[in-house]
Design an enzyme around this catalytic site. Structure first.
Site, short mmCIF file in Angstrom:
data_model
loop_
_atom_site.label_atom_id
_atom_site.label_comp_id
_atom_site.label_asym_id
_atom_site.label_seq_id
_atom_site.Cartn_x
_atom_site.Cartn_y
_atom_site.Cartn_z
N ASP A 29 0.91 -1.22 -0.05
CA ASP A 29 0.09 0.06 -0.05
C ASP A 29 0.85 1.35 0.22
OD1 ASP A 29 -2.42 1.58 0.00
OD2 ASP A 29 -2.67 1.15 1.95
N GLY A 30 0.49 2.31 -0.60
CA GLY A 30 0.97 3.74 -0.60
C GLY A 30 0.03 4.60 -0.10
N GLU A 55 2.38 3.76 -4.47
CA GLU A 55 1.72 2.53 -4.62
C GLU A 55 2.60 1.74 -5.36
OE1 GLU A 55 -0.99 1.19 -3.34
OE2 GLU A 55 -2.25 2.97 -2.83
N ASP A 88 -4.39 -2.45 -3.20
CA ASP A 88 -5.72 -1.93 -3.36
C ASP A 88 -5.54 -0.47 -4.42
OD1 ASP A 88 -4.30 0.11 -2.12
OD2 ASP A 88 -5.64 0.00 -0.21
N HIS A 114 -9.44 -0.61 2.53
CA HIS A 114 -10.26 0.09 3.81
C HIS A 114 -11.65 -0.95 4.02
CE1 HIS A 114 -7.32 3.04 3.63
NE2 HIS A 114 -7.41 3.25 2.52
N ASP A 172 -1.51 -0.24 4.99
CA ASP A 172 -1.73 1.14 5.16
C ASP A 172 -1.12 1.89 6.47
OD1 ASP A 172 -3.52 3.37 4.32
OD2 ASP A 172 -4.77 2.96 6.31
#
Length: 166
Positions: A19-20, A61, A83, A138, A148
């Site tokens: 994740d970024g 990302e 994501d 999320h 995250d």
């Protein structure tokens, strides 16, 4: 006998979650990645993260995937979960192939953003067999949520690097 297929079957399998994050877009940002590898019935886990002074969410990302793949010491079969539709669709919908074929231009003949990172990612993928899989962010997926947390914490960190390509 398909030698390439047999070699692929013998590669160790690594599962990667990435994740970024960017606090403002652009703004301070960071990435988080988790690598999972099973050996002798035991799961090994490595977490990676880094923050940058000024960057974008999309750059982080892609950077998360780069950092995770560059951490692998031998060729592997990799399943990478993200994501980021930007990251995943670039692979699964042929965007990267089209950009390369069009000399890093979009279908509208506009220069592709983040070419420095896309090229670095392609290089990091080279020794591996990588499958990208999109997950909704999320939504309580444990490893996605942990990535995250790592990315946001890195973005808030004190030892932020310069994003040279930004």
């Amino acid at each position: 006998m398909d030698t390439a297929k047999n070699m692929q079957d013998n590669l160790p399998h690594v599962t990667i979650w990435t994740d970024g994050s960017s606090l403002g877009n652009p703004g301070p940002g960071g990435y988080g990645a988790i690598l999972l590898f099973d050996r002798a019935g035991e799961t090994h886990r490595k977490e990676l993260s880094q923050g940058f002074r000024t960057t974008t969410n999309n750059r982080m990302e892609v950077m998360a995937a780069i950092a995770a793949l560059e951490a692998l010491k031998t060729p592997c079969q990799v399943t990478l979960y993200s994501d980021s539709q930007y990251l995943v669709h670039a692979h699964t919908q042929g965007w990267l192939t089209n950009w390369i074929n069009k000399d890093w231009k979009t279908s509208k003949k506009i220069p592709v953003k983040n070419v420095d990172l896309w090229k670095r990612l392609l290089n990091a993928e080279e020794p591996h067999e990588v499958t990208y899989s999109w997950v909704e962010g999320h939504t309580g997926i444990e490893l996605n949520e942990r990535c995250d947390e790592l990315a946001v914490k890195a973005a808030h960190g004190e030892n932020l690097l310069e994003d040279e390509g930004f």
